[in-house]
Design an enzyme around this catalytic site. Sequence first.
Site, PDB file in Angstrom:
ATOM      1  N   ARG A  36      -5.494 -12.834 -15.198  1.00 34.85           N
ATOM      2  CA  ARG A  36      -4.825 -11.781 -15.971  1.00 34.85           C
ATOM      3  C   ARG A  36      -4.757 -12.127 -17.455  1.00 34.85           C
ATOM      4  O   ARG A  36      -4.826 -11.236 -18.304  1.00 34.85           O
ATOM      5  CB  ARG A  36      -3.427 -11.525 -15.412  1.00 34.85           C
ATOM      6  CG  ARG A  36      -3.498 -10.688 -14.149  1.00 34.85           C
ATOM      7  CD  ARG A  36      -2.129 -10.339 -13.618  1.00 34.85           C
ATOM      8  NE  ARG A  36      -2.237  -9.232 -12.685  1.00 34.85           N
ATOM      9  CZ  ARG A  36      -1.359  -8.976 -11.719  1.00 34.85           C
ATOM     10  NH1 ARG A  36      -0.309  -9.771 -11.582  1.00 34.85           N
ATOM     11  NH2 ARG A  36      -1.528  -7.952 -10.923  1.00 34.85           N
ATOM     12  N   LYS A 201      -0.474  -2.681   6.027  1.00 35.62           N
ATOM     13  CA  LYS A 201       0.258  -1.552   6.606  1.00 35.62           C
ATOM     14  C   LYS A 201      -0.277  -0.179   6.214  1.00 35.62           C
ATOM     15  O   LYS A 201      -0.616   0.064   5.069  1.00 35.62           O
ATOM     16  CB  LYS A 201       1.725  -1.645   6.197  1.00 35.62           C
ATOM     17  CG  LYS A 201       2.394  -2.899   6.742  1.00 35.62           C
ATOM     18  CD  LYS A 201       3.896  -2.807   6.692  1.00 35.62           C
ATOM     19  CE  LYS A 201       4.367  -2.852   5.295  1.00 35.62           C
ATOM     20  NZ  LYS A 201       5.676  -3.106   4.958  1.00 35.62           N
ATOM     21  N   GLY A 354      -4.474  -6.240  -5.156  1.00 32.87           N
ATOM     22  CA  GLY A 354      -4.347  -7.653  -5.525  1.00 32.87           C
ATOM     23  C   GLY A 354      -4.977  -8.581  -4.507  1.00 32.87           C
ATOM     24  O   GLY A 354      -5.714  -9.513  -4.864  1.00 32.87           O
ATOM     25  N   GLY A 378      -0.773  -2.016  -7.696  1.00 33.57           N
ATOM     26  CA  GLY A 378       0.018  -0.786  -7.586  1.00 33.57           C
ATOM     27  C   GLY A 378      -0.535   0.341  -8.443  1.00 33.57           C
ATOM     28  O   GLY A 378      -0.617   1.488  -8.013  1.00 33.57           O
TER      29      GLY A 378
HETATM   30  P1  ADP Z   1      -4.230  -5.242  -1.245  1.00 37.82           P
HETATM   31  O1  ADP Z   1      -3.307  -6.188  -1.987  1.00 37.82           O
HETATM   32  O2  ADP Z   1      -5.662  -5.560  -1.487  1.00 37.82           O
HETATM   33  O3  ADP Z   1      -3.880  -3.807  -1.502  1.00 37.82           O
HETATM   34  P2  ADP Z   1      -2.614  -5.397   1.138  1.00 37.82           P
HETATM   35  O4  ADP Z   1      -1.523  -6.003   0.354  1.00 37.82           O
HETATM   36  O5  ADP Z   1      -2.420  -4.028   1.639  1.00 37.82           O
HETATM   37  O6  ADP Z   1      -3.991  -5.497   0.320  1.00 37.82           O
HETATM   38  O7  ADP Z   1      -2.915  -6.274   2.434  1.00 37.82           O
HETATM   39  C1  ADP Z   1      -3.323  -7.609   2.370  1.00 37.82           C
HETATM   40  C2  ADP Z   1      -2.839  -8.374   3.563  1.00 37.82           C
HETATM   41  O8  ADP Z   1      -3.190  -7.732   4.773  1.00 37.82           O
HETATM   42  C3  ADP Z   1      -3.449  -9.758   3.616  1.00 37.82           C
HETATM   43  O9  ADP Z   1      -2.443 -10.728   3.398  1.00 37.82           O
HETATM   44  C4  ADP Z   1      -4.022  -9.839   5.031  1.00 37.82           C
HETATM   45  O10 ADP Z   1      -3.777 -11.083   5.673  1.00 37.82           O
HETATM   46  C5  ADP Z   1      -3.293  -8.725   5.758  1.00 37.82           C
HETATM   47  N1  ADP Z   1      -4.041  -8.268   6.935  1.00 37.82           N
HETATM   48  C6  ADP Z   1      -5.289  -7.784   7.000  1.00 37.82           C
HETATM   49  N2  ADP Z   1      -5.652  -7.523   8.265  1.00 37.82           N
HETATM   50  C7  ADP Z   1      -4.603  -7.865   9.045  1.00 37.82           C
HETATM   51  C8  ADP Z   1      -4.373  -7.854  10.469  1.00 37.82           C
HETATM   52  N3  ADP Z   1      -5.302  -7.436  11.307  1.00 37.82           N
HETATM   53  N4  ADP Z   1      -3.165  -8.270  10.895  1.00 37.82           N
HETATM   54  C9  ADP Z   1      -2.223  -8.706  10.034  1.00 37.82           C
HETATM   55  N5  ADP Z   1      -2.381  -8.737   8.697  1.00 37.82           N
HETATM   56  C10 ADP Z   1      -3.560  -8.333   8.214  1.00 37.82           C
HETATM   57 MG    MG Z   2      -1.262  -6.834  -1.579  1.00 39.25          MG
END
Ligand code: ADP
Ligand code: MG
Length: 397
Positions: A36, A201, A354, A378
């Site tokens: 960053r 989620k 992220g 976000g």
């Molecule tokens: P981003 O930051 O890229 O938007 P998220 O914060 O939504 O992504 O999600 C990232 C997290 O999702 C990671 O820590 C990863 O371990 C978790 N994750 C991915 N697949 C699964 C799964 N099948 N079960 C539990 N956690 C998961």
């Molecule tokens: Mg995330």
Amino acid sequence: MLKTIESLGELRGKAVLVRSDFNVPLKDGVITDDGRIRAALPTLQKLTEAGAKVIVMAHLGRPKGEVKAEFSLAPVAKRLGALVDVPVKRASDLTGESAQAEIAALGAGEILLLENVRFDPRETSKDDAARAELAGELAKFADFFVSDGFGVVHRKQASVYDIAKRLPAAAGLLVMKEIESLSRATENPERPYTVVLGGSKVSDKLGVIANLLGKADALLIGGGMAYTFLKAKGYEVGNSLLEEDQLETVKGYMEEAQKNGVELLVPVDTVVAPEFAADAPATIVAADSIPADQMGLDIGPKTAELFAEKIATSRTVVWNGPMGVFEFPAFAKGTEAVATALSESAAFTVIGGGDSAAAVRGLGFDEEKFSHISTGGGASLELLEGKVLPGISVLED
Ligand code: ADP
Ligand code: MG
């Protein structure tokens, strides 16, 4: 159109307040990823080269309106000093005696980093008057404002939004690049337009899915959220991440996708394990055969291949959210396969989120292989949701 730095006019000898995003990960006081800070350099260099007195505002962590030593920007000032070839000074407060003295002594072409804006409760206050008061104190320091903290432009905060109403304001180079890339991918995408969604989620990304069902040609669902989709299809998902309260919403999305002619792909196979652990024994099973005592931790190889094929024939690809628990090497293959497909594609490729960006870097991919890796989780999600961001609309002319 966003107002540019050029539109501000002559900057030599002028004081320019810059909002940067220096919210870097720290471990025992040491910066573990300075991405960053590096992303903020083009704007800071442009301003110092133009002879401006550059005063930078930034936050670190969540000090919740209190002065907390562990959230001091001192380590950031040090790292910034090592990355630029002009003097970097530091104030020990935001608008107090230290800031005032440092600003009075600041020379043209020099940089001053103010202390964590979130040490002041007015920064994030919901009370417009409180934020306006802080923005007024800050505005007295400068002639112009440049907004370059893309990670915070979705926030209506004093150093992001209110300050832009009080000084002639412009978007910095990072904010420009982020907005150009994300709008190219979301507003008028070259088709076929494919969006890959994963992460933990569904409930974090409802707005994104709802908006994309009216825009994308294909939606590929992996990660933890995929199991709520599989359950909605009538499959058992064992101990996988499941959001029961989203089942009806997800069913609605599946119907809408069909109605709109959006191809909605969910996993056909998945990697399961008996527990959430790096060394848990991994097995590949069909998506409709997840054992009751196991949990899905990654998409399976057939799904990865299916997703890679879809990505290969797209002209625009947006990816948000890892396909599995990439932090455990045994469950990172799906994420790696999607990253590989994006890196090999001739499409315009954007990575937002992220953890997705961290996954791509952690797996050792060359960042140049992607058209754009967003610095704002976000903020990039809200753009994908089609929202108007307060810190952006305030920079429009
Ligand atoms: P981003 O930051 O890229 O938007 P998220 O914060 O939504 O992504 O999600 C990232 C997290 O999702 C990671 O820590 C990863 O371990 C978790 N994750 C991915 N697949 C699964 C799964 N099948 N079960 C539990 N956690 C998961
Ligand atoms: Mg995330």
